[in-house]
Design a protein around this motif. Structure first.
Motif, PDB file in Angstrom:
ATOM      1  N   VAL A 123      -4.107 -15.297  76.116  1.00  0.00           N
ATOM      2  CA  VAL A 123      -3.086 -15.350  75.071  1.00  0.00           C
ATOM      3  C   VAL A 123      -3.798 -14.974  73.782  1.00  0.00           C
ATOM      4  O   VAL A 123      -4.842 -15.552  73.465  1.00  0.00           O
ATOM      5  N   THR A 124      -3.259 -14.010  73.055  1.00  0.00           N
ATOM      6  CA  THR A 124      -3.956 -13.531  71.863  1.00  0.00           C
ATOM      7  C   THR A 124      -3.223 -13.942  70.593  1.00  0.00           C
ATOM      8  O   THR A 124      -2.026 -13.698  70.443  1.00  0.00           O
ATOM      9  N   ALA A 125      -3.939 -14.574  69.682  1.00  0.00           N
ATOM     10  CA  ALA A 125      -3.390 -14.876  68.367  1.00  0.00           C
ATOM     11  C   ALA A 125      -3.386 -13.604  67.516  1.00  0.00           C
ATOM     12  O   ALA A 125      -4.089 -12.636  67.828  1.00  0.00           O
ATOM     13  N   PRO A 126      -2.610 -13.570  66.434  1.00  0.00           N
ATOM     14  CA  PRO A 126      -2.407 -12.316  65.688  1.00  0.00           C
ATOM     15  C   PRO A 126      -3.665 -11.755  65.035  1.00  0.00           C
ATOM     16  O   PRO A 126      -4.514 -12.494  64.542  1.00  0.00           O
ATOM     17  N   ILE A 127      -3.741 -10.429  65.032  1.00  0.00           N
ATOM     18  CA  ILE A 127      -4.797  -9.710  64.329  1.00  0.00           C
ATOM     19  C   ILE A 127      -4.181  -8.832  63.247  1.00  0.00           C
ATOM     20  O   ILE A 127      -2.957  -8.633  63.223  1.00  0.00           O
ATOM     21  N   HIS A 128      -5.026  -8.333  62.356  1.00  0.00           N
ATOM     22  CA  HIS A 128      -4.549  -7.485  61.264  1.00  0.00           C
ATOM     23  C   HIS A 128      -5.117  -6.075  61.444  1.00  0.00           C
ATOM     24  O   HIS A 128      -6.332  -5.891  61.496  1.00  0.00           O
ATOM     25  N   LYS A 129      -4.238  -5.102  61.531  1.00  0.00           N
ATOM     26  CA  LYS A 129      -4.671  -3.724  61.794  1.00  0.00           C
ATOM     27  C   LYS A 129      -5.566  -3.180  60.698  1.00  0.00           C
ATOM     28  O   LYS A 129      -6.510  -2.428  60.963  1.00  0.00           O
ATOM     29  N   GLU A 130      -5.287  -3.549  59.437  1.00  0.00           N
ATOM     30  CA  GLU A 130      -6.120  -3.040  58.343  1.00  0.00           C
ATOM     31  C   GLU A 130      -7.513  -3.666  58.372  1.00  0.00           C
ATOM     32  O   GLU A 130      -8.490  -3.033  57.969  1.00  0.00           O
ATOM     33  N   ALA A 131      -7.616  -4.892  58.852  1.00  0.00           N
ATOM     34  CA  ALA A 131      -8.940  -5.509  58.979  1.00  0.00           C
ATOM     35  C   ALA A 131      -9.750  -4.813  60.063  1.00  0.00           C
ATOM     36  O   ALA A 131     -10.964  -4.603  59.916  1.00  0.00           O
ATOM     37  N   LEU A 132      -9.080  -4.448  61.168  1.00  0.00           N
ATOM     38  CA  LEU A 132      -9.774  -3.667  62.198  1.00  0.00           C
ATOM     39  C   LEU A 132     -10.275  -2.348  61.611  1.00  0.00           C
ATOM     40  O   LEU A 132     -11.411  -1.938  61.849  1.00  0.00           O
ATOM     41  N   ALA A 133      -9.398  -1.682  60.856  1.00  0.00           N
ATOM     42  CA  ALA A 133      -9.770  -0.395  60.261  1.00  0.00           C
ATOM     43  C   ALA A 133     -10.937  -0.559  59.292  1.00  0.00           C
ATOM     44  O   ALA A 133     -11.845   0.276  59.236  1.00  0.00           O
ATOM     45  N   ALA A 134     -10.925  -1.650  58.519  1.00  0.00           N
ATOM     46  CA  ALA A 134     -12.014  -1.901  57.572  1.00  0.00           C
ATOM     47  C   ALA A 134     -13.346  -2.079  58.301  1.00  0.00           C
ATOM     48  O   ALA A 134     -14.408  -1.757  57.763  1.00  0.00           O
ATOM     49  N   ALA A 135     -13.265  -2.560  59.533  1.00  0.00           N
ATOM     50  CA  ALA A 135     -14.470  -2.741  60.346  1.00  0.00           C
ATOM     51  C   ALA A 135     -14.842  -1.481  61.112  1.00  0.00           C
ATOM     52  O   ALA A 135     -15.783  -1.492  61.913  1.00  0.00           O
ATOM     53  N   GLY A 136     -14.090  -0.393  60.889  1.00  0.00           N
ATOM     54  CA  GLY A 136     -14.376   0.857  61.578  1.00  0.00           C
ATOM     55  C   GLY A 136     -13.792   0.930  62.968  1.00  0.00           C
ATOM     56  O   GLY A 136     -14.212   1.767  63.780  1.00  0.00           O
ATOM     57  N   LEU A 137     -12.833   0.065  63.270  1.00  0.00           N
ATOM     58  CA  LEU A 137     -12.214   0.003  64.597  1.00  0.00           C
ATOM     59  C   LEU A 137     -10.815   0.586  64.503  1.00  0.00           C
ATOM     60  O   LEU A 137      -9.896  -0.067  64.002  1.00  0.00           O
ATOM     61  N   ARG A 138     -10.626   1.792  64.981  1.00  0.00           N
ATOM     62  CA  ARG A 138      -9.379   2.526  64.772  1.00  0.00           C
ATOM     63  C   ARG A 138      -8.391   2.289  65.903  1.00  0.00           C
ATOM     64  O   ARG A 138      -8.088   3.180  66.697  1.00  0.00           O
ATOM     65  N   TYR A 139      -7.902   1.081  65.990  1.00  0.00           N
ATOM     66  CA  TYR A 139      -6.886   0.742  66.981  1.00  0.00           C
ATOM     67  C   TYR A 139      -5.602   0.331  66.254  1.00  0.00           C
ATOM     68  O   TYR A 139      -5.664  -0.454  65.303  1.00  0.00           O
ATOM     69  N   HIS A 302       4.583 -12.434  66.111  1.00  0.00           N
ATOM     70  CA  HIS A 302       4.488 -12.381  64.648  1.00  0.00           C
ATOM     71  C   HIS A 302       3.074 -11.983  64.270  1.00  0.00           C
ATOM     72  O   HIS A 302       2.188 -11.869  65.124  1.00  0.00           O
ATOM     73  N   GLY A 303       2.857 -11.767  62.982  1.00  0.00           N
ATOM     74  CA  GLY A 303       1.576 -11.296  62.502  1.00  0.00           C
ATOM     75  C   GLY A 303       0.697 -12.398  61.923  1.00  0.00           C
ATOM     76  O   GLY A 303       0.897 -13.592  62.184  1.00  0.00           O
ATOM     77  N   THR A 304      -0.270 -11.986  61.111  1.00  0.00           N
ATOM     78  CA  THR A 304      -1.290 -12.897  60.599  1.00  0.00           C
ATOM     79  C   THR A 304      -0.805 -13.781  59.457  1.00  0.00           C
ATOM     80  O   THR A 304      -1.455 -14.781  59.144  1.00  0.00           O
ATOM     81  N   ALA A 305       0.310 -13.426  58.822  1.00  0.00           N
ATOM     82  CA  ALA A 305       0.907 -14.251  57.745  1.00  0.00           C
ATOM     83  C   ALA A 305      -0.124 -14.653  56.701  1.00  0.00           C
ATOM     84  O   ALA A 305      -0.301 -15.843  56.396  1.00  0.00           O
ATOM     85  N   PHE A 306      -0.808 -13.674  56.135  1.00  0.00           N
ATOM     86  CA  PHE A 306      -1.819 -13.963  55.124  1.00  0.00           C
ATOM     87  C   PHE A 306      -1.256 -14.768  53.949  1.00  0.00           C
ATOM     88  O   PHE A 306      -1.983 -15.499  53.283  1.00  0.00           O
ATOM     89  N   ASP A 307       0.033 -14.622  53.674  1.00  0.00           N
ATOM     90  CA  ASP A 307       0.630 -15.297  52.514  1.00  0.00           C
ATOM     91  C   ASP A 307       0.637 -16.815  52.652  1.00  0.00           C
ATOM     92  O   ASP A 307       0.675 -17.532  51.645  1.00  0.00           O
ATOM     93  N   ILE A 308       0.585 -17.330  53.894  1.00  0.00           N
ATOM     94  CA  ILE A 308       0.565 -18.788  54.073  1.00  0.00           C
ATOM     95  C   ILE A 308      -0.715 -19.273  54.736  1.00  0.00           C
ATOM     96  O   ILE A 308      -0.853 -20.476  55.009  1.00  0.00           O
ATOM     97  N   ALA A 309      -1.639 -18.383  55.015  1.00  0.00           N
ATOM     98  CA  ALA A 309      -2.877 -18.777  55.696  1.00  0.00           C
ATOM     99  C   ALA A 309      -3.642 -19.802  54.868  1.00  0.00           C
ATOM    100  O   ALA A 309      -3.749 -19.690  53.644  1.00  0.00           O
ATOM    101  N   GLY A 310      -4.154 -20.818  55.533  1.00  0.00           N
ATOM    102  CA  GLY A 310      -4.947 -21.843  54.874  1.00  0.00           C
ATOM    103  C   GLY A 310      -4.148 -22.922  54.183  1.00  0.00           C
ATOM    104  O   GLY A 310      -4.726 -23.859  53.622  1.00  0.00           O
ATOM    105  N   ARG A 311      -2.818 -22.857  54.245  1.00  0.00           N
ATOM    106  CA  ARG A 311      -1.979 -23.848  53.553  1.00  0.00           C
ATOM    107  C   ARG A 311      -1.525 -24.982  54.469  1.00  0.00           C
ATOM    108  O   ARG A 311      -0.885 -25.931  54.018  1.00  0.00           O
ATOM    109  N   GLY A 312      -1.804 -24.875  55.763  1.00  0.00           N
ATOM    110  CA  GLY A 312      -1.441 -25.941  56.676  1.00  0.00           C
ATOM    111  C   GLY A 312       0.029 -26.015  57.021  1.00  0.00           C
ATOM    112  O   GLY A 312       0.511 -27.070  57.448  1.00  0.00           O
ATOM    113  N   VAL A 313       0.755 -24.895  56.880  1.00  0.00           N
ATOM    114  CA  VAL A 313       2.202 -24.916  57.127  1.00  0.00           C
ATOM    115  C   VAL A 313       2.620 -23.963  58.242  1.00  0.00           C
ATOM    116  O   VAL A 313       3.811 -23.821  58.519  1.00  0.00           O
TER     117      VAL A 313
END
Length: 334
Positions: A123-139, A302-313
């Motif tokens: 079971v895979t939790a969400p990833i961010h495509k732009e973060a992969l790209a920033a790491a040089g991983l073009r998926y 759903h995606g990574t939801a950066f807007d609420i990450a770290g808020r415990g909600v």
């Protein structure tokens, strides 16, 4: 997508997702919410998972394990198989190459576990495509990584909830490319996988509806010829193979008909045609199932939801649904 006979005795693997998003939190929250269903391991960074778990329950503990064989499920600790180890937490809610590399490392480690039979599915939790790209991983996403690691296997996305199931002919590409890629071979692959995927979910003779590409399914050629030239011949071939396929049906009504139980699964031509109807009905109960792999893989819808990450909600409901589907597909009840 197969479930080995000994799958009941092996754990599921859950990847932590992008460590800067809500993935670690929803994994930790599911662990705390389901004390009776803990026969699974997290694949990821122990530091990230320790922080996520402590934010929800300071008394909870993480067990760092180098192999799945060293996991224990009887003492209330969260087993984390190490796929990467950072010296500090990544910037929460922000795209970074560091997070992209860590998320990718967790996926690759989980796939290896599944391919060797160490776990019964992932079971895979969400990833961010732009973060992969920033790491040089073009998926473009998980699906393409999974297909490559499975030896270039023909795979498809099935999005499912309690009301409808949708399989995509094309996935993460521009609409222009989707039209070009949706040839007869791609149609046949999606129809066959839709049939097989629905059977894996317990539907003995699935009714497969194939959506048209153009408005009103081409309106007899007035709005485009793909339906007559490409899609209808694929449906006819599928029927010759014993698949209960029909269409092409207009994309603006076929999902409603599926919800009314006229069809068991809909083959959609491109990403948004298929995902909008599923996601409109709510993210909490939606799940993504990758069809065509030699192992079971599911993920939340759903995606990574950066807007609420770290808020415990963050709400773990979709992850829990993905977990439940993985149990169902591997033939395990608990």
């Amino acid at each position: 997508m197969t479930a080995p006979s000994s799958c009941h005795t092996r754990p599921l693997a859950i990847t932590m997702g992008d460590p800067a998003g809500i993935g670690p939190e929803i994994v930790a929250r599911m662990f705390l919410r389901r004390p009776a269903q803990r026969r699974w391991i997290v694949v990821g960074d122990p530091l990230v998972m320790r922080h996520a778990l402590a934010a929800l329950d300071p008394a909870a503990r993480v067990r760092r394990i180098p192999t799945s064989a060293e996991a224990r499920f009887d003492d209330g600790e969260l087993n984390v198989l190490v796929s990467s180890e950072g010296v500090s937490l990544p910037p929460i809610g922000r795209i970074s190459a560091e997070s992209g590399r860590a998320a990718y490392a967790a996926i690759i480690a989980a796939i290896r576990l599944a391919k060797t039979g160490a776990v019964r599915g992932i079971v895979t939790a969400p990833i961010h495509k732009e973060a992969l790209a920033a790491a040089g991983l073009r998926y473009p996403g998980h699906t393409e990584i999974l297909a490559e690691q499975a030896g270039g296997a023909g795979v498809a996305m099935m999005l499912a909830n309690e009301d409808i199931r949708v399989v995509l002919v094309t996935t993460h590409c521009s609409l222009r490319d989707a039209i070009r890629r949706a040839d007869q071979s791609a149609q046949m692959a999606a129809i066959r996988l839709a049939h097989a995927g629905a059977r894996a979910l317990g539907i003995e003779r699935p009714r497969v509806a194939v959506a048209g590409l153009n408005p009103h399914a081409g309106e007899g050629g007035l709005f485009g010829g793909e339906e007559a030239l490409i899609i209808a011949p694929a449906i006819a071939q599928a029927r010759r193979e014993g698949i209960d396929a029909s269409g092409p049906w207009p994309g603006d009504t076929v999902f409603m008909q599926a919800r009314e139980r006229r069809f068991d699964v809909v083959v959609a031509q491109y990403h948004d045609q298929g995902l909008i109807p599923v996601k409109y009905m709510g993210l909490a109960q939606g799940v993504n199932i990758t069809l065509g792999l030699p192992f079971v893989r599911t993920s939340p819808d759903h995606g990574t939801a950066f807007d609420i990450a770290g808020r415990g909600v963050a709400d773990p409901s979709s992850l829990e649904t993905a977990f439940d589907y993985a149990l169902r597909l591997t033939g395990a009840a608990t």
